[in-house]
Design an enzyme around this catalytic site. Structure first.
Site, PDB file in Angstrom:
ATOM      1  N   GLU A  47       0.874  -1.047  -0.135  1.00 56.62           N
ATOM      2  CA  GLU A  47       0.045   0.086  -0.011  1.00 56.62           C
ATOM      3  C   GLU A  47       0.926   1.137   0.032  1.00 56.62           C
ATOM      4  OE1 GLU A  47      -3.037   0.715  -0.505  1.00 56.62           O
ATOM      5  OE2 GLU A  47      -3.721  -1.586  -0.744  1.00 56.62           O
ATOM      6  N   VAL A  48       2.078   1.129   0.870  1.00 55.91           N
ATOM      7  CA  VAL A  48       3.032   2.376   0.782  1.00 55.91           C
ATOM      8  C   VAL A  48       3.483   2.519  -0.544  1.00 55.91           C
ATOM      9  CG1 VAL A  48       5.049   3.052   1.924  1.00 55.91           C
ATOM     10  CG2 VAL A  48       3.343   2.310   3.178  1.00 55.91           C
TER      11      VAL A  48
END
Length: 333
Positions: A47-48
């Site tokens: 997600e990052v």
């Protein structure tokens, strides 16, 4: 607007939006490494990584990172430069710095386990509403609704209304009141927005919701592109035998926390070599965010090594062992 949220929630609920998009997802979901090898760590990491980076780029880079950093506990024995070296090439390095800091907090305060409490997640460096909700829904399959620009676009087109993140989340919550598969619901909307309800050229003819979508077959191809700003800059390879000069506090501010090659902005350092012959080595174009740089690379050979707290002389053979942004790798090659 509250009545509109209820109205639009009912529209999507009555047309079985939840059931339809999950059925589509079952047949059309993207094959992604982090879905096939799901862990909480991998959910958070990807997600990052996916912030400002394409799915294909993340797919290609992930093995390099996982080889050195397979879980949170692996960060205990590594320094931030080790992680930055693995991250090199993805850009937006604050993401990596914040993730490293978060891993340290997770190891210290949560025994190496990523919390599922939203307040705890929001206290981690670099974690905002979207990432926290993505971890809760996708990682833990608990009630949360990550609203990114793609999911919000899907909801807005279906209703032909603009919503804040909070309003879009309320609509999805209303649709999924008695539902339990929050992971697939979030991922199905992500994939549908990527494959069908695209930003510029939505595939309306393939859309499962075209019979009630209030934006069906509308043309969206004329959206304005961000203006590209052109700039010229010189970089210098200041060399002394087998050593190359790097600086700690450059005027070129795009890559914080990295050693930099001197640029034409670093006038104080270059003034110390103004008598040395400068040779143009190469020129090329390079893009960073909204900027398009014309890069000129010059070589300066010197017999004197200036000692200063801001200057680091590195052996050429050691440079590959430190984290360096892609731009500088290109210059050095």
């Amino acid at each position: 607007m509250k009545s509109n949220i209820v109205q639009f929630s009912n529209l999507l609920h009555d047309n079985q939006f939840y059931e339809t998009i999950l059925s589509w997802f079952k047949q059309n979901q993207r094959n992604l490494y982090w879905r096939e090898n799901r862990t909480i760590y991998l959910t958070y990491l990807t997600e990052v990584m996916l912030q400002q980076t394409t799915v294909s780029t993340v797919q290609n880079k992930l093995p390099t990172i996982l080889k050195e950093f397979p879980d949170f506990k692996s960060f205990k024995s590594k320094k931030i430069n080790d992680f930055l070296k693995c991250w090199s090439g993805l850009g937006y390095y604050n993401r990596a710095i914040n993730f490293y800091k978060s891993a340290s907090i997770i190891n210290k305060n949560f025994k190496g386990n990523l919390p599922d409490n939203k307040d705890d997640l929001l206290n981690l460096p670099g974690v905002g509403e979207y990432t926290a909700n993505a971890i809760i829904s996708i990682g833990y399959n608990k009630r949360a609704f990550p609203i990114d620009v793609n999911i919000k676009r899907l909801i807005s087109r279906l209703t032909n209304e603009s919503f804040s993140d909070q309003q879009a989340s309320e609509i999805l919550n209303n649709i999924a009141i008695k539902k339990r598969n929050f992971r697939k619901f979030a991922e199905s909307m992500m994939d549908y927005s990527s494959l069908i309800c695209k930003k510029n050229y939505p595939q309306c003819q393939k859309c499962k919701f075209q019979n009630y979508c209030k934006s069906a077959f509308t043309k969206f191809s004329s959206l304005k592109k961000n203006k590209i700003l052109s700039k010229n800059i010189n970089f210098y390879l200041v060399e002394n035998k087998n050593y190359i000069c790097f600086i700690k506090n450059p005027k070129f501010q795009f890559y914080k926390n990295f050693l930099h090659l001197p640029s034409s902005l670093d006038t104080e350092l270059l003034s110390k070599y103004k008598k040395n012959k400068k040779t143009l080595k190469s020129s090329f174009q390079y893009s960073i965010t909204k900027y398009r740089f014309k890069i000129n690379v010059h070589e300066i050979f010197t017999k004197k090594i200036i000692k200063d707290h801001d200057i680091v002389w590195l052996k050429k053979s050691e440079i590959s062992q430190i984290p360096i942004p892609t731009l500088f790798k290109k210059i050095l090659n």
